[in-house]
Motif scaffolding. Structure first.
Motif, PDB file in Angstrom:
ATOM      1  N   CYS A  33      10.155   7.354   4.544  1.00 14.97           N
ATOM      2  CA  CYS A  33       8.780   7.121   4.712  1.00 14.97           C
ATOM      3  C   CYS A  33       8.094   8.645   4.551  1.00 14.97           C
ATOM      4  O   CYS A  33       8.680   9.459   5.314  1.00 14.97           O
ATOM      5  CB  CYS A  33       8.527   6.568   6.238  1.00 14.97           C
ATOM      6  N   MET A  34       7.182   8.851   4.105  1.00 18.32           N
ATOM      7  CA  MET A  34       6.292   9.866   4.028  1.00 18.32           C
ATOM      8  C   MET A  34       5.465  10.243   5.066  1.00 18.32           C
ATOM      9  O   MET A  34       4.843  11.408   5.363  1.00 18.32           O
ATOM     10  CB  MET A  34       5.402  10.182   2.799  1.00 18.32           C
ATOM     11  N   THR A  35       5.480   9.257   6.134  1.00 19.25           N
ATOM     12  CA  THR A  35       4.266   9.156   7.187  1.00 19.25           C
ATOM     13  C   THR A  35       2.988   9.685   6.854  1.00 19.25           C
ATOM     14  O   THR A  35       2.323  10.244   7.698  1.00 19.25           O
ATOM     15  CB  THR A  35       5.008  10.307   8.359  1.00 19.25           C
ATOM     16  N   CYS A  36       2.652   8.961   5.532  1.00 27.16           N
ATOM     17  CA  CYS A  36       1.412   9.226   5.045  1.00 27.16           C
ATOM     18  C   CYS A  36       0.257   8.287   5.874  1.00 27.16           C
ATOM     19  O   CYS A  36      -0.956   8.538   5.769  1.00 27.16           O
ATOM     20  CB  CYS A  36       1.140   8.966   3.778  1.00 27.16           C
ATOM     21  N   ARG A  37       0.863   7.353   6.501  1.00 30.66           N
ATOM     22  CA  ARG A  37       0.171   6.333   7.347  1.00 30.66           C
ATOM     23  C   ARG A  37      -1.057   5.470   6.496  1.00 30.66           C
ATOM     24  O   ARG A  37      -2.030   5.042   7.055  1.00 30.66           O
ATOM     25  CB  ARG A  37      -0.602   7.064   8.369  1.00 30.66           C
ATOM     26  N   MET A  38      -0.722   5.305   5.116  1.00 34.01           N
ATOM     27  CA  MET A  38      -1.608   4.700   4.408  1.00 34.01           C
ATOM     28  C   MET A  38      -1.521   3.168   4.909  1.00 34.01           C
ATOM     29  O   MET A  38      -2.299   2.377   4.903  1.00 34.01           O
ATOM     30  CB  MET A  38      -1.113   4.986   3.015  1.00 34.01           C
ATOM     31  N   SER A  83       0.964  -1.204  -0.008  1.00 35.99           N
ATOM     32  CA  SER A  83      -0.074  -0.050  -0.099  1.00 35.99           C
ATOM     33  C   SER A  83       0.739   1.200   0.189  1.00 35.99           C
ATOM     34  O   SER A  83       0.264   2.428  -0.175  1.00 35.99           O
ATOM     35  CB  SER A  83      -0.720  -0.029   1.231  1.00 35.99           C
ATOM     36  N   CYS A  84       2.198   1.246  -0.160  1.00 39.15           N
ATOM     37  CA  CYS A  84       3.113   2.269   0.325  1.00 39.15           C
ATOM     38  C   CYS A  84       3.390   2.848  -1.334  1.00 39.15           C
ATOM     39  O   CYS A  84       3.892   2.174  -2.293  1.00 39.15           O
ATOM     40  CB  CYS A  84       4.292   1.828   0.690  1.00 39.15           C
ATOM     41  N   TYR A 104      13.002   1.406  -1.766  1.00 34.70           N
ATOM     42  CA  TYR A 104      12.199   1.347  -0.356  1.00 34.70           C
ATOM     43  C   TYR A 104      11.138   0.404  -0.233  1.00 34.70           C
ATOM     44  O   TYR A 104      10.268   0.347  -1.082  1.00 34.70           O
ATOM     45  CB  TYR A 104      11.864   2.917  -0.068  1.00 34.70           C
ATOM     46  N   ALA A 127       4.733   4.584  10.710  1.00 38.10           N
ATOM     47  CA  ALA A 127       5.375   6.042  10.751  1.00 38.10           C
ATOM     48  C   ALA A 127       6.000   6.184  11.847  1.00 38.10           C
ATOM     49  O   ALA A 127       7.152   6.852  11.878  1.00 38.10           O
ATOM     50  CB  ALA A 127       4.384   6.846  10.089  1.00 38.10           C
ATOM     51  N   VAL A 185       5.652   5.184  -1.998  1.00 39.74           N
ATOM     52  CA  VAL A 185       6.965   5.354  -2.092  1.00 39.74           C
ATOM     53  C   VAL A 185       7.718   3.892  -2.768  1.00 39.74           C
ATOM     54  O   VAL A 185       8.312   3.914  -3.775  1.00 39.74           O
ATOM     55  CB  VAL A 185       7.621   5.611  -0.745  1.00 39.74           C
ATOM     56  N   PHE A 206       9.405   4.581  12.245  1.00 34.91           N
ATOM     57  CA  PHE A 206      10.536   5.017  11.665  1.00 34.91           C
ATOM     58  C   PHE A 206      10.896   6.227  12.331  1.00 34.91           C
ATOM     59  O   PHE A 206      12.128   6.787  12.206  1.00 34.91           O
ATOM     60  CB  PHE A 206      10.108   5.059  10.283  1.00 34.91           C
TER      61      PHE A 206
END
Ligand code: SF4
Ligand code: SF4
Ligand code: SF4
Lengths: 172, 288
Positions: free
Chosen positions: A79-84, A43-44, A53, A96, A46, A99
């Protein structure tokens, strides 16, 4: 940052003291719940954009105790910390935050990507991010829109935080 | 009259002042008054948050404590700030030791965090404080069938058990407001995916690709525009359309929800800062 230690010169601890170290950090507590299903990677955005990654793999590296490899790499910072992934993870692993915990350990040991270091220096100096970008031109736009042009950011508090939390660590 | 302390954050006041202005004007129409917070600091999102949990808690904690001293709940209009303030509030409310540490740092300023203020993102104010019926009743210049894609913003929606804004898998607040104002809310692939903005600091190329992927999915749904409720997302979704990967493709205008709604409420486009938008939304406004 670029120097990645190889498995050959690092002593791996299978029970992973590193996982325990992360577990003890704020936000790191849930790492042991990971069952390595791979839903996070699936689901990421990135991971689907770049080969470098894979969140599941990064969690696995921590669980296995690849401390130096993880801390000296860019991986925890990608990690974009988008929490998907957290939305999808059936074991409620909060990647997130894990990390973030890893970044905090990395930063203490001097591993911090230049872009992050610069942004942190700026925030700890000015109290906010965009003092240098706030031009007369933008001030005029704000004025035209009926907005206050004096943004009045507080600088004192960050100076205090710098002393307390960042003294002699990695911010000069 | 309901009043909120407005925490506008770092990015919006400088990079997207039209958003701050349109939020102020639109909420005013509904009797919600905003008092801009003074003497604040950055919430600590992303950068400080990455390297010191305690410093991050102190930065957002100070903003919460300042709002307490004003006796007002906080309105945040950027996903990153609303997310940080809500997460830190949650931490401070549940971690006594951390709260004591933050308060010890605030003491000499006469500030104290006790947990009395709420933090709301703009979308919550529309749903909870104003309500869809009142919005409907206030529309004077409805759009006619303009097709719009909503982008909610990751940190606006997640983590849902802390932010409490909308259904994280199937959010509807922006879509409902789009329809109430006469537009058609269009679904698209990857609606709740990130805009790529937070990746800019570490890998611009990947950030651009993630944003472009989002735009391509939106384009495939054949829309006239994109509606946002996060300053940071708005900037990223606009910016990627000027990059190399976007060459030769028609640009899709990005409008802040309050600009879109404001026009339908009869507020002058100039007051809403629409002329500052980098991609002209003229054809959206022409459907009125
Ligand atoms: S989705 Fe959750 S359980 Fe599965 S690999 Fe990722 S973190 Fe582990
Ligand atoms: S939070 Fe990080 S790991 Fe999870 S989906 Fe977003 S970018 Fe990927
Ligand atoms: S969508 Fe992008 S910019 Fe907006 S809150 Fe999420 S990560 Fe931040």
């Amino acid at each position: 940052m670029d120097e990645v230690n190889t498995a050959a010169n690092t002593n791996h601890v299978p029970s992973s003291n590193f996982a325990k170290e992360v577990e003890a950090m704020p936000g790191g507590a849930d790492i042991a719940k990971c069952i390595q299903c791979g839903m996070c990677t699936a689901s990421c955005m990135v991971a689907s954009t770049t080969d470098k990654y894979r969140p599941r793999k990064l969690i696995q590296m921590i669980l296995l105790g690849l401390r130096e490899e993880v801390l000296s790499s860019d991986l925890p910072w990608l990690c974009m910390t988008c929490r998907m992934c957290e939305e999808r993870c059936q074991e409620n692993v909060n990647l997130a935050e894990i990390f973030h915990a890893v970044r905090e350990i990395a930063a203490r040991e001097g591993y911090i990507p230049p872009a992050f270091k610069n942004a942190i220096d700026v925030v700890l100096k000015d109290g906010w991010m965009l003092e240098d970008a706030y031009s007369d031109f933008i001030e005029d736009d704000r004025d035209d829109l009926g907005l206050d042009t004096d943004l009045s950011w507080n600088k004192k508090f960050v100076a205090k935080l710098k002393k307390k939390y960042f003294k002699g660590v990695f911010i000069k | 009259m309901k009043e909120f302390a407005l925490y506008a954050g770092c990015t919006t006041p400088v990079r997207l002042p039209a958003y701050e202005a349109s939020v102020t004007k639109v909420l005013e129409k509904f009797g919600v008054k905003l008092i801009p917070m003074k003497d604040v600091n950055c919430c600590g999102a992303q950068y400080i948050e990455s390297v010191s949990y305690n410093a991050f808690a102190a930065m957002s904690g100070r903003i919460l404590a300042l709002a307490e001293s004003m006796g007002r709940d906080i309105l945040a209009i950027c996903g990153a700030c609303s997310g940080s303030l809500k997460i830190v509030k949650h931490e401070l409310d549940n971690n006594e030791k951390l709260r004591a540490e933050v308060n010890s740092l605030l003491e000499d300023e006469g500030l104290k965090y006790t947990g009395t203020v709420e933090v709301k993102h703009l979308l919550q104010v529309f749903r909870e404080d104003i309500g869809y019926d009142a919005i409907k009743a206030a529309i004077v210049k409805p759009y006619n069938g303009v097709r719009l894609a909503a982008h909610y913003g990751c940190h606006v929606l997640r983590p849902p058990d802390i932010v409490h804004v909308d259904d994280p898998e199937n959010p509807t607040i922006i879509d409902r407001i789009v329809e109430i104002a006469g537009g058609v809310a269009v679904d698209y692939t990857g609606k709740t995916r990130c805009c790529g903005g937070p990746m800019l600091g570490i890998d611009e190329e990947v950030a651009g690709k993630i944003g472009t992927d989002k735009i391509d999915n939106i384009r495939a749904a054949n829309v006239d525009g994109i509606i946002t409720a996060c300053g940071f997302c708005d900037i990223q979704l606009t910016q990627v359309q000027f990059g190399n990967e976007a060459e030769g493709k028609e640009r899709i205008p990005v409008l802040q929800l309050t600009q879109y709604l404001g026009v339908a409420l009869g507020i002058d486009a100039e007051v809403l800062g629409i002329s500052l938008n980098k991609i002209s939304p003229a054809h959206i406004l022409a459907t009125q």
